[in-house]
Design a protein around this motif. Structure first.
Motif, mmCIF file in Angstrom:
data_model
loop_
_atom_site.group_PDB
_atom_site.id
_atom_site.type_symbol
_atom_site.label_atom_id
_atom_site.label_comp_id
_atom_site.label_asym_id
_atom_site.label_seq_id
_atom_site.Cartn_x
_atom_site.Cartn_y
_atom_site.Cartn_z
ATOM 1 N N MET A 12 11.259 111.525 7.591
ATOM 2 C CA MET A 12 9.975 110.765 7.144
ATOM 3 C C MET A 12 9.295 111.280 6.059
ATOM 4 O O MET A 12 9.185 112.456 5.983
ATOM 5 N N ASP A 13 8.807 110.450 5.216
ATOM 6 C CA ASP A 13 8.061 110.843 4.022
ATOM 7 C C ASP A 13 6.695 110.622 4.025
ATOM 8 O O ASP A 13 6.237 109.917 5.018
ATOM 9 N N GLY A 14 6.060 110.831 3.054
ATOM 10 C CA GLY A 14 4.587 110.347 3.161
ATOM 11 C C GLY A 14 4.107 109.221 3.118
ATOM 12 O O GLY A 14 3.251 108.729 3.925
ATOM 13 N N THR A 15 5.034 108.038 2.676
ATOM 14 C CA THR A 15 4.853 106.808 2.929
ATOM 15 C C THR A 15 4.867 106.263 4.371
ATOM 16 O O THR A 15 4.221 105.790 5.091
ATOM 17 N N ASP A 16 5.790 106.682 5.134
ATOM 18 C CA ASP A 16 6.246 106.469 6.390
ATOM 19 C C ASP A 16 4.905 107.142 7.213
ATOM 20 O O ASP A 16 4.422 106.330 8.116
ATOM 21 N N ASN A 17 4.651 108.432 6.840
ATOM 22 C CA ASN A 17 3.544 109.042 7.709
ATOM 23 C C ASN A 17 2.134 108.293 7.383
ATOM 24 O O ASN A 17 1.259 108.159 8.239
ATOM 25 N N LYS A 18 1.868 107.998 6.196
ATOM 26 C CA LYS A 18 0.727 107.063 5.922
ATOM 27 C C LYS A 18 0.695 105.755 6.721
ATOM 28 O O LYS A 18 -0.305 105.300 7.456
ATOM 29 N N ARG A 19 2.017 105.093 6.977
ATOM 30 C CA ARG A 19 1.920 103.707 7.597
ATOM 31 C C ARG A 19 1.456 103.991 8.873
ATOM 32 O O ARG A 19 0.862 103.414 9.586
ATOM 33 N N ILE A 20 2.035 105.095 9.487
ATOM 34 C CA ILE A 20 1.824 105.283 11.062
ATOM 35 C C ILE A 20 0.316 105.619 11.240
ATOM 36 O O ILE A 20 -0.416 105.128 12.260
ATOM 37 N N ILE A 21 -0.329 106.434 10.481
ATOM 38 C CA ILE A 21 -1.727 106.791 10.457
ATOM 39 C C ILE A 21 -2.581 105.500 10.393
ATOM 40 O O ILE A 21 -3.661 105.184 11.140
ATOM 41 N N GLU A 22 -2.158 104.698 9.187
ATOM 42 C CA GLU A 22 -2.892 103.151 9.194
ATOM 43 C C GLU A 22 -2.757 102.437 10.190
ATOM 44 O O GLU A 22 -4.100 101.823 10.578
ATOM 45 N N GLN A 23 -1.727 102.496 10.985
ATOM 46 C CA GLN A 23 -1.644 101.496 12.109
ATOM 47 C C GLN A 23 -2.403 102.192 13.366
ATOM 48 O O GLN A 23 -2.974 101.542 14.048
ATOM 49 N N ALA A 24 -2.474 103.532 13.498
ATOM 50 C CA ALA A 24 -3.359 104.001 14.535
ATOM 51 C C ALA A 24 -4.862 103.740 14.140
ATOM 52 O O ALA A 24 -5.490 103.454 15.257
ATOM 53 N N PHE A 25 -5.293 103.830 12.983
ATOM 54 C CA PHE A 25 -6.767 103.538 12.736
ATOM 55 C C PHE A 25 -7.010 102.049 12.956
ATOM 56 O O PHE A 25 -7.909 101.592 13.118
ATOM 57 N N GLN A 26 -5.974 101.232 12.643
ATOM 58 C CA GLN A 26 -6.186 99.656 12.704
ATOM 59 C C GLN A 26 -6.654 99.423 14.057
ATOM 60 O O GLN A 26 -7.310 98.608 14.455
ATOM 61 N N GLY A 27 -5.684 100.080 15.078
ATOM 62 C CA GLY A 27 -5.987 100.111 16.407
ATOM 63 C C GLY A 27 -7.239 100.258 16.996
ATOM 64 O O GLY A 27 -8.093 99.549 17.448
ATOM 65 N N LEU A 28 -7.809 101.507 16.485
ATOM 66 C CA LEU A 28 -8.957 102.063 16.696
ATOM 67 C C LEU A 28 -10.011 101.249 16.134
ATOM 68 O O LEU A 28 -11.192 101.309 16.825
ATOM 69 N N ALA A 29 -10.123 100.766 15.172
ATOM 70 C CA ALA A 29 -10.946 99.795 14.506
ATOM 71 C C ALA A 29 -11.299 98.495 15.430
ATOM 72 O O ALA A 29 -12.354 97.907 15.525
ATOM 73 N N ARG A 30 -10.013 98.183 16.348
ATOM 74 C CA ARG A 30 -10.259 97.004 16.982
ATOM 75 C C ARG A 30 -10.570 97.580 18.372
ATOM 76 O O ARG A 30 -10.298 96.886 19.539
ATOM 77 N N ALA A 31 -11.012 98.889 18.606
ATOM 78 C CA ALA A 31 -11.280 99.478 19.892
ATOM 79 C C ALA A 31 -9.716 99.513 21.039
ATOM 80 O O ALA A 31 -10.137 99.483 22.005
ATOM 81 N N ASP A 32 -8.803 99.825 20.293
ATOM 82 C CA ASP A 32 -7.574 99.379 20.961
ATOM 83 C C ASP A 32 -6.825 101.026 20.532
ATOM 84 O O ASP A 32 -6.338 101.300 19.422
ATOM 85 N N PRO A 33 -6.876 101.933 21.699
ATOM 86 C CA PRO A 33 -6.222 103.376 21.346
ATOM 87 C C PRO A 33 -4.827 103.339 21.445
ATOM 88 O O PRO A 33 -4.132 104.390 20.814
ATOM 89 N N LYS A 34 -4.154 102.310 21.599
ATOM 90 C CA LYS A 34 -2.666 102.440 22.108
ATOM 91 C C LYS A 34 -1.918 102.874 20.766
ATOM 92 O O LYS A 34 -1.016 103.821 20.745
#
Length: 79
Positions: free
Chosen positions: A1-23
């Motif tokens: 996994m490279d920086g781009t993959d890691n960044k995508r995972i974290i972006e998705q995680a925070f997109q969920g938190l922005a919607r009040a969804d911790p999944k």
């Protein structure tokens, strides 16, 4: 996994938190994660494993907020 993959995972995680969804945030965690909260609060302690975080920590943390918990990342740097 490279920086781009890691960044995508974290972006998705925070997109969920922005919607009040911790999944997505929880999905990004390793099953063997350990989360330690220092201090004397009612959520202070050691949480071993994703299941403990999901079932014990997250509900207790979210209960502290009068409205749905939301978290927004201003910037994610993986480079």
């Amino acid at each position: 996994m490279d920086g781009t993959d890691n960044k995508r995972i974290i972006e998705q995680a925070f997109q969920g938190l922005a919607r009040a969804d911790p999944k997505a945030f929880l999905d990004a965690m390793a099953d063997e994660i350990t989360w330690i909260i220092m201090g004397q609060s009612r959520v202070s302690g050691r949480y071993e494993g994703k299941t403990a975080i999901q079932n014990d920590l997250v509900p207790a943390l979210f209960a502290n907020f009068a409205t749905e918990y939301r978290n927004y990342a201003e910037e994610i740097i993986a480079e």
